[in-house]
Scaffold this active site. Structure first.
Site, PDB file in Angstrom:
ATOM      1  N   SER A  15      36.377  16.286  -1.354  1.00  0.00           N
ATOM      2  CA  SER A  15      37.041  17.570  -1.623  1.00  0.00           C
ATOM      3  C   SER A  15      37.792  18.121  -0.413  1.00  0.00           C
ATOM      4  O   SER A  15      37.554  19.261   0.017  1.00  0.00           O
ATOM      5  CB  SER A  15      36.014  18.574  -2.135  1.00  0.00           C
ATOM      6  OG  SER A  15      35.377  18.051  -3.252  1.00  0.00           O
ATOM      7  N   ARG A  57      26.123  14.391  -2.240  1.00  0.00           N
ATOM      8  CA  ARG A  57      25.106  13.831  -3.111  1.00  0.00           C
ATOM      9  C   ARG A  57      25.515  12.470  -3.641  1.00  0.00           C
ATOM     10  O   ARG A  57      26.695  12.126  -3.679  1.00  0.00           O
ATOM     11  CB  ARG A  57      24.777  14.768  -4.248  1.00  0.00           C
ATOM     12  CG  ARG A  57      25.954  15.093  -5.071  1.00  0.00           C
ATOM     13  CD  ARG A  57      25.574  16.197  -6.002  1.00  0.00           C
ATOM     14  NE  ARG A  57      26.625  16.356  -6.961  1.00  0.00           N
ATOM     15  CZ  ARG A  57      26.423  16.510  -8.248  1.00  0.00           C
ATOM     16  NH1 ARG A  57      25.214  16.547  -8.731  1.00  0.00           N
ATOM     17  NH2 ARG A  57      27.434  16.641  -9.058  1.00  0.00           N
ATOM     18  N   ASP A  73      37.668  16.868  -7.205  1.00  0.00           N
ATOM     19  CA  ASP A  73      36.830  17.375  -8.305  1.00  0.00           C
ATOM     20  C   ASP A  73      37.612  17.609  -9.598  1.00  0.00           C
ATOM     21  O   ASP A  73      37.084  17.433 -10.701  1.00  0.00           O
ATOM     22  CB  ASP A  73      36.095  18.658  -7.879  1.00  0.00           C
ATOM     23  CG  ASP A  73      37.034  19.719  -7.338  1.00  0.00           C
ATOM     24  OD1 ASP A  73      38.229  19.427  -7.138  1.00  0.00           O
ATOM     25  OD2 ASP A  73      36.565  20.848  -7.103  1.00  0.00           O
TER      26      ASP A  73
END
Ligand code: ADP
Ligand code: MG
Length: 502
Positions: A178, A108, A231
């Protein structure tokens, strides 16, 4: 009484005795079976025991391993990776920054506008898209081109919609990536290996940011990758933006990890090469922590040996959402093999990962007097028929023991970090001498912590038990949502003034 009458009476008496004997036999057998199941339960409780003494051993082991991992490459199972993030956002940042979050199945794009003074950021049109399956095994160029074209589409749309993004200045992008990366600076790093179903051979050991930067140049997008993070680091950034006492971040979701801000002189493996004196964020990769003090059961050992990564991520396999449900399944399978309290052995009990962690949370937190939710899940998911209430209570107990252990170990891990940075209220020379304790904020993110209230409660309880109420009152656990999204954009903003390299 005549002969016939006597015979009848004798017959009745014999039948009654036989029935009584059969019933007694059944009761004895059923009691024996129940005892076998209770023995499995008792053994589980014993091995999973997390007394405060045991937790303190885990705390100490975590702090020791952190030292070892900071001293040399490969010095510990804790990788203690350098992130080169030496400046955390403090709320004074101003301007427009972009974030790109590339996780497992989705990616995103988002844009934040910062106005200084810890202003609540204005977040724009978060655009979420699945990563096309064929790109997960294609070339790095295809993957980077695809992501860049989506990013460009997003930026163009934003500009057309009349937003006041400066067209003169080069746009700054933070990338949350990630996958395991060996960082070479705050904005660049080499991919160590693909995980989560990705298999793009030509990118391993390649520079992640450069790949994107090349695609952006090709497509005429004037944007710079200013931060490359994971993250956990993003969660720390969001936490620190809102509250400068935030020095640790922990993610407890499908997997688990932690990072924290470390002093420069403690990062021995980077001494002499480290160009800033303040310190930097260390990505612990704590899921890989191991200690002989961890209360491991035969179920954990079996789960690990059957996993695709045996001997890796032992801490994660006892704590995180990916695994708790499967540990419970393994205990129920053993109970079902020991006796027929669950009826005939259901083949579903042998299916790995069929019992997901949200299901054990639902059973654990079933507050109906007859535990109907437990019945429903046993039936729908494990194809186990109606079982008595005491058996349903036993299932709840198994969920409780496994979840409580996971939550308490996570708490011990957090206190281990606090101990390493001198925020656990103990003197460094041992003993528990009371020193002035500074307010310390731990930012937490992840579905297991935020959605499983019993897990959260047990974690908080254990923190207080280990630290004592006085010290614990100075430690604040704050939920930080969306660290992986906004965090990278905030770090792109903070990195403008950073110059760390090693
Ligand atoms: P990820 O870790 O994949 O980025 P999340 O942080 O949202 O995603 O965490 C998702 C994990 O959290 C799930 O895999 C699950 O194990 C756990 N989880 C989500 N909801 C619940 C719930 N209601 N109860 C218990 N665990 C949950
Ligand atoms: Mg996540």
């Amino acid at each position: 009484m005549g002969k016939v009458g006597f015979g009848l009476a004798l017959g009745c008496a014999t039948a009654t005795c036989v029935i009584a004997a059969v019933m007694m036999g059944r009761r004895v057998r059923s009691r024996r079976k129940w005892r076998r199941v209770v023995a499995v339960m008792t053994e589980l409780e014993d091995v999973c025991s997390t007394s405060v003494g045991r937790l303190r051993q885990v705390v100490d082991a975590m702090a020791v391993e952190m030292h070892a991992g900071l001293a040399s490459e490969g010095g510990s199972k804790l990788k203690m990776l350098l992130t080169f993030v030496d400046t955390l956002p403090n709320g004074n940042e101003k301007g427009t920054y972009y974030g790109l979050d590339l996780g497992g199945t989705n990616f995103r794009v988002l844009r934040v506008e910062l106005e200084g003074n810890r202003s609540p950021y204005i977040k724009h049109d978060v655009q979420r898209q699945p990563i096309p399956v064929d790109l997960m095994t294609s070339t790095s160029e295809d993957l980077c081109d695809y992501i860049t074209s989506s990013l460009k589409e997003f930026v163009d749309k934003e500009e057309k919609s009349g937003s006041d993004v400066s067209v003169v200045e080069r746009k700054q992008l933070g990338l949350t990536f990630s996958f395991p990366v060996k960082q070479t600076s705050v904005s660049s790093g080499l991919l160590i290996k693909w995980t989560k179903g990705f298999n793009i051979q030509d990118m391993v050991q390649g520079d992640v940011s450069m790949c994107l930067q090349r695609s952006m140049a090709k497509q005429g997008l004037d944007m710079r990758v200013a931060a490359l993070i994971n993250d956990t680091v993003g969660t720390l950034a969001v936490g620190h933006y809102h509250d400068s006492d935030t020095v640790v971040a922990v993610v407890i979701g499908t997997g688990t990890n932690a990072c924290y801000f470390e002093r420069a002189d403690a990062i021995i493996k980077c001494q002499g090469l480290f160009t800033t004196s303040g310190g930097m964020v260390i990505n612990m990769e704590w899921g890989n922590f191991w200690s002989s003090h961890l209360p491991r059961t035969p179920y954990d050992i079996e789960l690990d040996s059957e996993s695709p990564n045996p001997n890796d991520q032992i801490f994660e396999k006892m704590i995180s959402g990916m695994y708790l449900g499967d540990i419970v399944r393994r205990v129920l399978l053993r109970m079902s093999q020991e006796s027929d309290v669950f009826g005939p052995l259901s083949p579903k009990l042998s299916v790995p990962f069929i019992l997901r962690t949200p299901l054990i949370a639902a059973m654990h937190q079933d507050d109906s007097s007859d535990l109907m939710e437990v019945s429903r899940i046993l039936n729908d998911v494990l194809e186990i028929g109606e079982v008595p209430l005491k058996v349903r209570k036993l299932v709840v107990k198994v969920c409780d023991v496994v979840t409580r252990r996971g939550a308490r170990l996570a708490a011990a891990g957090i206190v281990g970090i606090l101990k390493k940075i001198g925020r656990d209220g103990s003197s460094s020379g041992g003993g528990r001498m009371k020193t002035e304790m500074r307010r310390t904020v731990v930012a937490i993110e992840g579905g297991l912590y935020t959605s499983y209230s019993m897990f959260r409660k047990y974690l908080h309880e254990a923190m207080t038990e280990i630290l004592g109420e006085d010290i614990a009152s100075h430690v604040v656990l704050k939920v930080m949502e969306d660290g992986s999204g906004i965090g990278s954009a905030l770090l792109a903003a903070a990195a403008a003034s950073s110059s760390a390299s090693c």
